[in-house]
Design a protein around this motif. Structure first.
Motif, PDB file in Angstrom:
ATOM      1  N   PHE A   6       0.849  -1.186   0.000  1.00  0.00           N
ATOM      2  CA  PHE A   6       0.000   0.000   0.000  1.00  0.00           C
ATOM      3  C   PHE A   6       0.886   1.237   0.000  1.00  0.00           C
ATOM      4  N   ILE A   7       0.365   2.345  -0.537  1.00  0.00           N
ATOM      5  CA  ILE A   7       1.116   3.602  -0.593  1.00  0.00           C
ATOM      6  C   ILE A   7       0.358   4.675   0.166  1.00  0.00           C
ATOM      7  N   ALA A   8       1.069   5.383   1.033  1.00  0.00           N
ATOM      8  CA  ALA A   8       0.517   6.549   1.719  1.00  0.00           C
ATOM      9  C   ALA A   8       0.999   7.812   1.008  1.00  0.00           C
ATOM     10  N   GLY A   9       0.072   8.717   0.693  1.00  0.00           N
ATOM     11  CA  GLY A   9       0.440   9.968   0.048  1.00  0.00           C
ATOM     12  C   GLY A   9       0.004  10.074  -1.397  1.00  0.00           C
ATOM     13  N   THR A  23       5.742   5.049   1.464  1.00  0.00           N
ATOM     14  CA  THR A  23       5.464   6.478   1.398  1.00  0.00           C
ATOM     15  C   THR A  23       5.678   6.921  -0.043  1.00  0.00           C
ATOM     16  N   LEU A  24       4.750   7.677  -0.594  1.00  0.00           N
ATOM     17  CA  LEU A  24       4.893   8.127  -1.971  1.00  0.00           C
ATOM     18  C   LEU A  24       6.210   8.868  -2.173  1.00  0.00           C
ATOM     19  N   ALA A  25       6.961   8.459  -3.189  1.00  0.00           N
ATOM     20  CA  ALA A  25       8.162   9.180  -3.609  1.00  0.00           C
ATOM     21  C   ALA A  25       7.851   9.798  -4.968  1.00  0.00           C
ATOM     22  N   LEU A  26       7.784  11.118  -5.027  1.00  0.00           N
ATOM     23  CA  LEU A  26       7.429  11.805  -6.267  1.00  0.00           C
ATOM     24  C   LEU A  26       8.680  11.968  -7.123  1.00  0.00           C
ATOM     25  N   LYS A  27       8.846  11.076  -8.102  1.00  0.00           N
ATOM     26  CA  LYS A  27      10.032  11.065  -8.948  1.00  0.00           C
ATOM     27  C   LYS A  27       9.809  11.924 -10.191  1.00  0.00           C
ATOM     28  N   LYS A  28      10.858  12.611 -10.589  1.00  0.00           N
ATOM     29  CA  LYS A  28      10.755  13.525 -11.726  1.00  0.00           C
ATOM     30  C   LYS A  28      10.414  12.787 -13.019  1.00  0.00           C
ATOM     31  N   GLY A  29      10.819  11.526 -13.135  1.00  0.00           N
ATOM     32  CA  GLY A  29      10.568  10.772 -14.347  1.00  0.00           C
ATOM     33  C   GLY A  29       9.197  10.127 -14.408  1.00  0.00           C
ATOM     34  N   SER A  30       8.373  10.337 -13.401  1.00  0.00           N
ATOM     35  CA  SER A  30       7.048   9.709 -13.369  1.00  0.00           C
ATOM     36  C   SER A  30       6.003  10.616 -14.015  1.00  0.00           C
ATOM     37  N   PRO A  31       4.951  10.033 -14.623  1.00  0.00           N
ATOM     38  CA  PRO A  31       3.879  10.866 -15.186  1.00  0.00           C
ATOM     39  C   PRO A  31       3.227  11.766 -14.142  1.00  0.00           C
ATOM     40  N   GLU A  57       2.482  16.923   3.975  1.00  0.00           N
ATOM     41  CA  GLU A  57       3.435  16.132   4.751  1.00  0.00           C
ATOM     42  C   GLU A  57       2.855  15.744   6.107  1.00  0.00           C
ATOM     43  N   HIS A  58       2.191  16.691   6.746  1.00  0.00           N
ATOM     44  CA  HIS A  58       1.602  16.416   8.061  1.00  0.00           C
ATOM     45  C   HIS A  58       0.559  15.307   7.971  1.00  0.00           C
ATOM     46  N   LEU A  59      -0.293  15.349   6.928  1.00  0.00           N
ATOM     47  CA  LEU A  59      -1.340  14.340   6.785  1.00  0.00           C
ATOM     48  C   LEU A  59      -0.741  12.971   6.486  1.00  0.00           C
ATOM     49  N   VAL A  60       0.284  12.925   5.619  1.00  0.00           N
ATOM     50  CA  VAL A  60       0.927  11.644   5.307  1.00  0.00           C
ATOM     51  C   VAL A  60       1.561  11.049   6.561  1.00  0.00           C
ATOM     52  N   GLN A  61       2.200  11.892   7.371  1.00  0.00           N
ATOM     53  CA  GLN A  61       2.773  11.388   8.623  1.00  0.00           C
ATOM     54  C   GLN A  61       1.694  10.816   9.521  1.00  0.00           C
ATOM     55  N   HIS A  62       0.538  11.482   9.560  1.00  0.00           N
ATOM     56  CA  HIS A  62      -0.590  10.985  10.359  1.00  0.00           C
ATOM     57  C   HIS A  62      -1.061   9.628   9.825  1.00  0.00           C
ATOM     58  N   MET A 120      13.017  -2.292   6.405  1.00  0.00           N
ATOM     59  CA  MET A 120      12.620  -0.937   6.032  1.00  0.00           C
ATOM     60  C   MET A 120      13.702  -0.312   5.166  1.00  0.00           C
ATOM     61  N   TYR A 121      13.288   0.678   4.390  1.00  0.00           N
ATOM     62  CA  TYR A 121      14.253   1.441   3.605  1.00  0.00           C
ATOM     63  C   TYR A 121      13.640   2.795   3.270  1.00  0.00           C
ATOM     64  N   ARG A 122      14.473   3.687   2.789  1.00  0.00           N
ATOM     65  CA  ARG A 122      14.034   5.030   2.439  1.00  0.00           C
ATOM     66  C   ARG A 122      14.392   5.317   0.987  1.00  0.00           C
ATOM     67  N   GLN A 123      13.751   6.320   0.414  1.00  0.00           N
ATOM     68  CA  GLN A 123      14.041   6.750  -0.948  1.00  0.00           C
ATOM     69  C   GLN A 123      14.177   8.270  -0.980  1.00  0.00           C
ATOM     70  N   GLN A 124      14.869   8.763  -2.001  1.00  0.00           N
ATOM     71  CA  GLN A 124      14.884  10.204  -2.200  1.00  0.00           C
ATOM     72  C   GLN A 124      13.509  10.661  -2.677  1.00  0.00           C
ATOM     73  N   TYR A 125      13.213  11.908  -2.404  1.00  0.00           N
ATOM     74  CA  TYR A 125      11.982  12.565  -2.845  1.00  0.00           C
ATOM     75  C   TYR A 125      10.728  11.969  -2.215  1.00  0.00           C
ATOM     76  N   MET A 126      10.890  11.292  -1.066  1.00  0.00           N
ATOM     77  CA  MET A 126       9.727  10.800  -0.351  1.00  0.00           C
ATOM     78  C   MET A 126       9.053  11.956   0.378  1.00  0.00           C
ATOM     79  N   VAL A 127       7.724  11.928   0.426  1.00  0.00           N
ATOM     80  CA  VAL A 127       6.996  12.944   1.163  1.00  0.00           C
ATOM     81  C   VAL A 127       7.481  12.949   2.613  1.00  0.00           C
ATOM     82  N   GLY A 128       7.934  14.112   3.096  1.00  0.00           N
ATOM     83  CA  GLY A 128       8.333  14.232   4.490  1.00  0.00           C
ATOM     84  C   GLY A 128       9.575  13.454   4.874  1.00  0.00           C
ATOM     85  N   GLN A 129      10.376  12.996   3.898  1.00  0.00           N
ATOM     86  CA  GLN A 129      11.615  12.253   4.200  1.00  0.00           C
ATOM     87  C   GLN A 129      11.328  11.071   5.124  1.00  0.00           C
ATOM     88  N   MET A 130      10.250  10.346   4.823  1.00  0.00           N
ATOM     89  CA  MET A 130       9.810   9.269   5.708  1.00  0.00           C
ATOM     90  C   MET A 130      10.418   7.944   5.294  1.00  0.00           C
TER      91      MET A 130
END
Length: 503
Positions: free
Chosen positions: A339-342, A370-378, A391-396, A415-425
């Motif tokens: 599932f994706i939040a954001g 957590t949604l990562a908004l990538k520049k190469g995505s539509p 960001e506040h709502l996604v954290q909630h 767990m892992y992280r990605q660049q450009y994730m909402v709120g650096q989550m």
């Protein structure tokens, strides 16, 4: 502001700068960037190698910046105005310190919220935690180090501690078993393009050489089988991902799957990413049963039909429920759901509804991204990008989902992280007790060699006390993969012989 930067300086510092900029949502761009980051060597009285990092801004974005004193004359570089200047030693540790300072300054300039991760920006915070655990000998000392050096919050430390404890047995086993490996098999096609996805994969219906691809892929698998036998390797887990592997036609899927079956002992973890229920069929499920697949990843991303349409999914919520019930009825395997939040227009109530479905279905694993908004995505250039939750709502969303899953008996296990994730989550994989995915752990922690098959895949040979890596990247372009197959396999064989020559 376009949220872009350009870096000029030594390569050694470039990757660190890229991580820090990515953490605050800045994309690299040479053409009229909002920021210029320029690094030069400087002389010091004690002759220690040092550098100066200067952050310049374009005057067009001045009104949008925070903490800029426009009354103070500043240095001009290529038409850009100096706003910050940092100094540090040009050493491995010194560059890390500079990176943390740069992140702090960029957050001040952009007015972004301080992250609960402090100054940790890496993809694999658990990998760092295991490394510190090895050297310091206790998790209490690791916590002190991360709090002091990186300013990590108690909330994120509690998550890290839980995850590394779940992983530790597998991490230690990988250290003492250098001939035990995991495998990745990547199929580079999908049937539709999800709007949030930036992967360079094509639509299978638009590729006219599928049979040539399948023939090359089977050659790739056969060579891997020879490599396993030649070096006496043990395959702990195999993950068939993509793209969407089940986008292959029934016959091609059957041929590829049964060839992969020869690589892994019966009963070992064998995962198929069957992400979209609209790409599955009864025939493919039968093939998975026959091939001994032990784990399926069925990834709805969300359980609201209107959001599914926005993100470009070709199925409905009912399709997911129907396919889930069919898999449970006919297969004896573990099931993961993503599932994706954001996502655009997503609300807290939507995430709570997703959690209710999880409670109803009880998949063995759940991954919350957590949604990562990538520049190469539509999605990046679409109007829906303006409808991404705050960001506040996604954290909630993440916090409430985390608590709900813990209450249902799920345990965070990787767990892992990605660049450009909402709120650096972060992205978190949860498991019911004793159902964790071995491949996910080994892939993230990078202590076990992982050999890969298919376009865009990466083989990693890992060894030594410092877990050094040698890598081979398969070309992302499918035509190049087919044409260069013999050369690619020769290189993989050579790297394997070099790695296991003394064992």
């Amino acid at each position: 502001m376009n949220n872009t930067y350009h870096y000029e300086g030594p390569v050694e510092l470039g990757s660190i700068v890229a991580h820090q900029c990515g953490a605050v949502g800045l994309f690299s761009n040479k053409e009229n960037p909002d920021f210029m980051i320029h690094v030069t060597s400087i002389d010091t009285a004690d002759h220690i190698d040092a550098v100066e990092v200067k952050v310049f801004y374009h005057t067009d974005v001045q009104s949008q910046l925070h903490c800029v004193d426009t009354a103070v004359p500043s240095e001009i570089y290529k038409g850009y105005v100096l706003v910050r200047s940092l100094f540090g030693e040009d050493t491995v540790e010194g560059r890390k310190v500079i990176g943390r300072q740069l992140l702090t300054q960029l957050r001040l300039l952009l007015g972004t919220t301080e992250s609960l991760w402090g100054t940790l920006v890496g993809v694999r915070p658990t990998k760092l935690t295991h490394k510190l655990w090895d050297s310091l000998g206790s998790l209490d000392l690791v916590r002190d180090e991360l709090e002091t050096t990186h300013g990590i919050s108690p909330q994120k430390w509690n998550l890290l501690e839980t995850v590394v404890k779940q992983e530790r047995l597998y991490v230690e086993q990988a250290t003492v078993s250098p001939k035990e490996v995991s495998m990745y098999s990547g199929i580079p096609f999908c049937e539709t393009h999800c709007t949030y996805c930036s992967f360079p994969y094509g639509l299978i219906q638009g590729y006219g050489k599928v049979q040539e691809f399948v023939s090359a892929y089977l050659q790739d698998i056969a060579n891997m089988n020879e490599c396993i036998a030649y070096h006496g390797l043990g395959v702990q887990s195999l993950y068939m991902g993509g793209g969407t592997p089940t986008s292959l036609g029934d016959g091609d899927f059957h041929r590829v799957l049964h060839s992969l079956q020869k690589l892994i002992p019966t009963g070992h973890e064998f995962t198929v990413e069957a992400g979209r229920p609209d790409s599955l069929s009864h025939s493919k499920i039968t093939s998975m049963i026959e091939a001994g697949v032990t784990r399926i990843s069925l990834n709805p991303q969300t359980m609201q039909d209107d959001i599914l349409r926005i993100i470009g999914r070709g199925h409905t919520v009912q399709d997911i429920l129907t396919m889930y019930e069919y898999i449970v009825s006919f297969m004896d395997c573990s099931i993961n759901m993503d599932f994706i939040a954001g996502l655009p227009r997503q609300t807290l109530q939507d995430m709570e509804e997703n959690v209710k479905y999880i409670d109803q279905l009880r998949p063995h694993n759940v991954t919350i991204h957590t949604l990562a908004l990538k520049k190469g995505s539509p999605l990046y250039a679409s109007s829906y990008a303006q409808e991404i939750p705050s960001e506040h709502l996604v954290q909630h969303m993440l916090d409430s989902t985390h608590e709900a899953l813990l209450g249902m008996g799920y345990i965070p296990y990787y767990m892992y992280r990605q660049q450009y994730m909402v709120g650096q989550m972060e992205n978190i994989g949860y498991t019911l007790p004793h159902y964790e995915s071995i491949y996910n752990i080994q892939m993230i922690e990078e202590r076990q060699s992982i050999l890969s098959i298919g376009p865009g895949s990466v083989s990693k040979w890992i060894g030594g006390q410092d877990f050094r890596q040698k890598k081979q990247y398969m070309p992302k372009d499918v035509d190049t993969y087919i044409q260069d197959m013999n050369r690619l396999l020769e290189k993989r064989n050579t790297l394997s012989k070099e790695h296991w020559r003394d064992s």
